[in-house]
Design an enzyme around this catalytic site. Structure first.
Site, short mmCIF file in Angstrom:
data_model
loop_
_atom_site.label_atom_id
_atom_site.label_comp_id
_atom_site.label_asym_id
_atom_site.label_seq_id
_atom_site.Cartn_x
_atom_site.Cartn_y
_atom_site.Cartn_z
N ASP A 52 0.98 -1.30 -0.12
CA ASP A 52 0.06 -0.03 -0.02
C ASP A 52 0.94 1.25 -0.04
O ASP A 52 1.95 1.16 0.05
CB ASP A 52 -0.86 0.21 1.18
CG ASP A 52 -1.81 -1.02 1.07
OD1 ASP A 52 -2.49 -1.63 0.01
OD2 ASP A 52 -2.46 -1.65 2.18
N TYR A 110 6.09 -9.94 6.69
CA TYR A 110 6.10 -8.67 6.90
C TYR A 110 6.63 -8.29 8.05
O TYR A 110 6.57 -9.10 9.18
CB TYR A 110 4.90 -8.13 6.58
CG TYR A 110 4.39 -7.93 5.33
CD1 TYR A 110 4.46 -6.60 4.56
CD2 TYR A 110 3.79 -8.60 4.69
CE1 TYR A 110 4.02 -6.44 3.35
CE2 TYR A 110 3.16 -8.54 3.31
CZ TYR A 110 3.38 -7.48 2.66
OH TYR A 110 2.81 -7.27 1.51
#
EC number: 5.4.99.12
Length: 269
Positions: A52, A110
């Site tokens: 994002d 992540y």
């Protein structure tokens, strides 16, 4: 037709995410422009995922095709000369013609960084929180993620994904070595939904603040309703740090593991 994987890193601060956007700069667009300039033709680039806006990557993988066999060292060098300072190519690696950066990935990892300290030089890469957090309770809640596979509650609404099924294999908060005021949430899964990691982090922070119990966190997952989960944590503290592939997608001459030669010791930013 030859296919190549590009291993790259980027600071996402100045980008509207990985994917090409109609009204904003993207990492994918920059990489495609650099490749097209070097190869003197239009080149399509497919990434392992779509980070994002503002999200960073210490290791992203993407693929492109070219008719001729390329000197991968030269390609990496030329790309680094053409790309802006906040995007860096570690290596270019030839793979089998049907290898796919997104669909062949078996796992992605992540890391999310949370700090209680005000420090101007890492403000773009940490989420500053106020007050104490119960990380033991947050880890207890994080372990419940292993019991579920439907993560609709942590998915961005109104997306075009066909399924919200993911298999999480690791989720843990740890204190960052050398930084007593910084904690890192590491999560690994076969795939992630849009906004999923940030939504999980935001909800776990509510557990850490005592606003949500561990059982309440479990109920959030079971209700399969994004509105029941917490506010998404900011994107600036999130890093994609690893993408994993089966060895059989690589051409014979490049089958050595790439990570040991690419990442700094510890594999963190």
């Amino acid at each position: 037709m030859q296919r190549y994987f590009i291993y790259l890193a980027y600071d996402g601060t100045n980008y509207h995410g990985w994917q090409i956007q109609p009204n904003g700069s993207s990492v994918q667009e920059c990489l495609m422009k650099a490749l097209s300039t070097f190869l003197r033709r239009d080149v399509e680039v497919i990434g392992a995922g779509r980070t994002d806006a503002g999200v960073h990557a210490s290791l992203m993988v993407a693929h492109f095709d070219h008719e001729d066999v390329l000197d991968t060292v030269t390609v990496a060098d030329k790309l680094n000369r053409l790309l802006p300072p906040d995007i860096s190519v570690y290596r270019v690696r030839q793979v089998k013609p049907d290898a796919h950066a997104r669909f062949d990935a078996t796992a992605r990892t992540y890391k999310y960084y949370v700090t209680t300290a005000k420090y101007p030089f890492n403000r773009q890469y940490r989420y500053r929180v106020y007050g104490s957090l119960d990380y033991e309770r947050m880890n207890e809640a994080a372990r419940t993620l292993f019991e579920y596979i439907d993560f609709t509650s942590f998915s961005k609404l109104h997306t075009d994904v066909k399924t919200n099924i993911c298999h999480i294999s690791h989720a843990e908060w740890t204190k960052m070595e050398g930084e007593d005021t910084t904690w890192v949430f590491t999560i690994r899964a076969d795939r992630f939904l849009r906004n999923m990691v940030r939504a999980i982090v935001g909800t776990l922070l509510e557990v850490g603040r005592g606003k949500l119990t561990v059982e309440g966190f479990r109920k959030v997952i079971e209700q399969q309703d994004r509105c029941k989960a917490g506010t998404s944590a900011p994107g600036n503290a999130l890093f994609l740090v690893n993408v994993e592939y089966p060895e059989d997608i690589f051409s014979e001459e490049t089958k050595k593991s790439v990570l040991s030669t690419l990442l700094p010791e510890g594999g963190e930013c």
